[in-house]
Design an enzyme around this catalytic site. Sequence first.
Site, PDB file in Angstrom:
ATOM      1  CD  GLU A  90      -3.005  -0.950   2.282  1.00  0.00           C
ATOM      2  OE1 GLU A  90      -3.392   0.162   2.673  1.00  0.00           O
ATOM      3  OE2 GLU A  90      -3.365  -2.009   2.813  1.00  0.00           O
ATOM      4  CG  ASP A 127      -2.178  -2.661   5.644  1.00  0.00           C
ATOM      5  OD1 ASP A 127      -0.995  -3.021   5.521  1.00  0.00           O
ATOM      6  OD2 ASP A 127      -2.509  -1.479   5.827  1.00  0.00           O
ATOM      7  CG  ASP A 129      -7.114  -3.827   7.423  1.00  0.00           C
ATOM      8  OD1 ASP A 129      -7.041  -3.868   6.162  1.00  0.00           O
ATOM      9  OD2 ASP A 129      -6.762  -2.829   8.070  1.00  0.00           O
ATOM     10  CD  GLU A 151     -10.707   0.735   3.792  1.00  0.00           C
ATOM     11  OE1 GLU A 151     -10.934   1.540   2.868  1.00  0.00           O
ATOM     12  OE2 GLU A 151     -11.575   0.377   4.603  1.00  0.00           O
ATOM     13  CE1 TYR A 200      -1.979  -2.587   9.051  1.00  0.00           C
ATOM     14  CE2 TYR A 200      -3.873  -3.709   9.995  1.00  0.00           C
ATOM     15  CZ  TYR A 200      -3.350  -2.792   9.106  1.00  0.00           C
ATOM     16  OH  TYR A 200      -4.183  -2.086   8.272  1.00  0.00           O
ATOM     17  NE  ARG A 247      -5.684   1.998  10.125  1.00  0.00           N
ATOM     18  CZ  ARG A 247      -4.629   2.398   9.436  1.00  0.00           C
ATOM     19  NH1 ARG A 247      -3.816   1.500   8.945  1.00  0.00           N
ATOM     20  NH2 ARG A 247      -4.399   3.670   9.228  1.00  0.00           N
ATOM     21  CG  HIS A 259      -4.428  -8.083  12.493  1.00  0.00           C
ATOM     22  ND1 HIS A 259      -3.630  -8.505  11.459  1.00  0.00           N
ATOM     23  CD2 HIS A 259      -5.332  -7.234  11.945  1.00  0.00           C
ATOM     24  CE1 HIS A 259      -4.029  -7.934  10.342  1.00  0.00           C
ATOM     25  NE2 HIS A 259      -5.064  -7.155  10.610  1.00  0.00           N
TER      26      HIS A 259
END
Length: 939
Positions: A18, A104, A106, A108, A334, A336, A381
């Site tokens: 990203e 990532d 997740d 998103e 990570y 988040r 996570h």
Amino acid sequence: MSPTSETAQGGRRLVIVESPAKAKTIKGYLGPGYVVEASVGHIRDLPSGAAEVPEKYTGEVRRLGVDVEHDFQPIYVVNSDKKAQVKKLKDLLAESDELFLATDEDREGEAIAWHLQEVLKPKVPVHRMVFHEITKDAIQQAVRNPRELNKRMVDAQETRRILDRLYGYEVSPVLWKKVMRGLSAGRVQSVATRLVVERERERIAFRSAEYWDLTGTFSTGRAGDSSDPSSLVARLATVDGKRVAQGRDFGADGQLKTANVLHLDEEKARALAASLADTRFAVRSVESKPYRRSPYAPFRTTTLQQEASRKLGFGAKATMQVAQKLYENGFITYMRTDSTVLSDTAVSAARAQVTQLYGAEYLPEKPRVYAGKVKNAQEAHEAIRPSGDRFRTPAETGLTGDQFKLYELIWKRTVASQMKDATGNSVTVKIAGAAADGRDVEFSASGKTITFHGFMKAYVEGADDPNAELDDRERRLPQVAEGDALAAEEITADGHATKPPARYTEASLVKELEEREIGRPSTYASIIGTILDRGYVFKKGTALVPSFLSFAVVNLLEKHFGRLVDYDFTARMEDDLDRIARGEAQAVPWLKRFYFGEGGPEGSGAADAGNGDGDHLGGLKELVTDLGAIDAREISSFPVGAGIVLRVGRYGPYVERGEKDQEGHQRADVPDDLAPDELTVEHAEELLAKPSGDFELGTDPVSGNEIVAKAGRYGPYVTEILPEDTPKTGKNAVKPRTASLFKSMSLDTVTLEDALKLMSLPRVVGTDAEGVEITAQNGRYGPYLKKGTDSRSLTEEEQLFTITLEEALAIYAQPKQRGRAAAKPPLKELGNDPVSEKPVVVKDGRFGPYVTDGETNATLRTGDSVETITPERGYELLAEKRAKGPAKKTAKKAPAKKTAAKKTTTAKKTAAKKTAAKKTTTAKTTAAAAKKTAAAKPE
């Protein structure tokens, strides 16, 4: 899908992440055969306006970017600023044998990977590469063990995106029409704003209560030391068995809410203290209990934001910006995550450091396991922890500034989570005596001793209340026994007043949202950033203060869209979205019910649209259709008292008494930084008493027009009143002459002569040797000279009328100092920015004070000031400005060329154009690469 054996032995592999920073780090771990490139966040999204929607779509689809009539099909477009990057990715893919989507792990990130696959349309094997820390082992393991794209996660993210688009695009226009242009509404943003407004309403309604008690200092009569003090301080607890009232016994109305308590006023308290002057006291009881405190769970997103706010003063966005840098550079996992779970590797690393740094006596026999406490926790996570199978101590990282501080916080918390409990004793001593009138009085003192600090050796959690006592605080009491005599050294009467509920801070608002199960923890930072940017909330210190504008917005939403800002409904909606993510509900029927109402437009889908408790009976579309019932004046008016009303107008808040155009009518603007609970009747009277309205100064002897002085939003100014038949629009339109007052002038002293002089500006001073005109002008921030695009400040306002051409040319003969900072020192130094790692200062700019690190500039907002701004607030403003990206430039019509300017040679113009074009290209490339969209993902 695993990489094929053929490509594993050779070929070229394209890895897409990203952010550019992450790409650089990962490239170093993969080596030859891998090309690592960044998507720079999302490459496509719903269109931001009708102009971006393909021509084949018409009607509501062009406005919403979603085809609500055909199963809510989203219309995706490649972002204009990502087209060059998409082309680059396509070119790289054309030369590659495999594609690894390494965004990532997740919702998103999964969606970004899906969009990449949809846009790039790869003809080579595609792998989903996931990792939660950027270390060599983790990256190489991720390459060896890819997986398929998780379409369920993609669908869940898409549903949220569509829902938020419908919410924002349908409700925001209502705010534009009924409150003010440019406002926005959002599924979580509006609820967060309501929380802040409700807390301010509580403060406005609050009535303070006064209460008194006694404090006694009692001596054992023996010598003391640190382990056994000679005296103790105790507070009066009961009189004749009746408990003495404390602050908790009073309601928000200032009245006692607890029955059978003794409310002491000042007179009674002082009289009681006097009656105890000769009293003999003794220990009535000693109660000792074992004390035990277990360590805190490792950090997840919200607890990291809260603790960074308490201990480091970081805002939520600044915390995530710094954490993003730490993650991308391989220092932490990570950032988040809803999880408090540590991997076996991390537990082993933490336990090893406990033994190494604190000793085996601080290590529990078995590893500690922390169960997830967050409902509907997303993504598999770990907790936020130092990366790797051996944690680097803060000193070993080489980090500095805010990155060092945040890493140290994470490291300490992680290590402490695997340490033993803290143990000790808590003691309560009751002291009895008899007043002169025979009443029995009892004082009470509490103490705590820690015999084994356990995890507190490494870490102690902070508190939202700055006056709160932290866990490691000891209060040692003398070693006394029941019946021991004590001498009263001093007994004093103490007055107290109850306080209104504290305003939210970023930390406490994040905690409140999470406890109410509203929104997702990973988006709280961006939500708080949004309500600050929109002017709904501003900061006073660390407190979040709602603006009067937010009162009007929340008032409208509560009265006409109550369900959309209902806390329980919003939490249930979050549950529904998570049910869709788990495959327990279908997205389309749910969206139909939310948007169109019970059953959708075709009478179907109700069964899948939530909890079936009737909370969706009316759809969003129906709510925004009937706007006639909304009285714009009513929802923006709030009574202050004494006939004064606070109104929120299109140009800001103001107070008003009486009706416009009626005798006795008064009106005054309200300062933007005034907290709503500070607008008392007395304050409103002061505002109304200040000079306001128009001051008639006289008639211009040349034009015959009336000249008046006015109080404007940006300060006092003078202007002329044009005749009624003066054309105000079209080619022949005439604008009135207007000029701001000098800082040395005021509305009640400015004269007609002053006004005419001011309106004569700008004054032509003369022309230079090349024929370029020099003018003297009065700007919003002081007097200055202007020659073409070259401006020079003047030191005195009067110079505007007296400076000669020779004096002006002498000023221009001096080398121009770069920026205002070259002429003036910075107003304040804030330290090094955690992202750019460059010094941040506050400067005085053309549009007021701003913070800058030399690369990014951010204007101070309402509630900020040079005197009170903290380094963390400065870093936060810069982070928010970076997240927005470079400002879009509007094409301007070239001004007519002046005859005198024709002396510039064609060669110079051509060279200047080439240089400008080169700079523009470089700036665009740098700006695109620098975007950290992953650090502030949208709700």
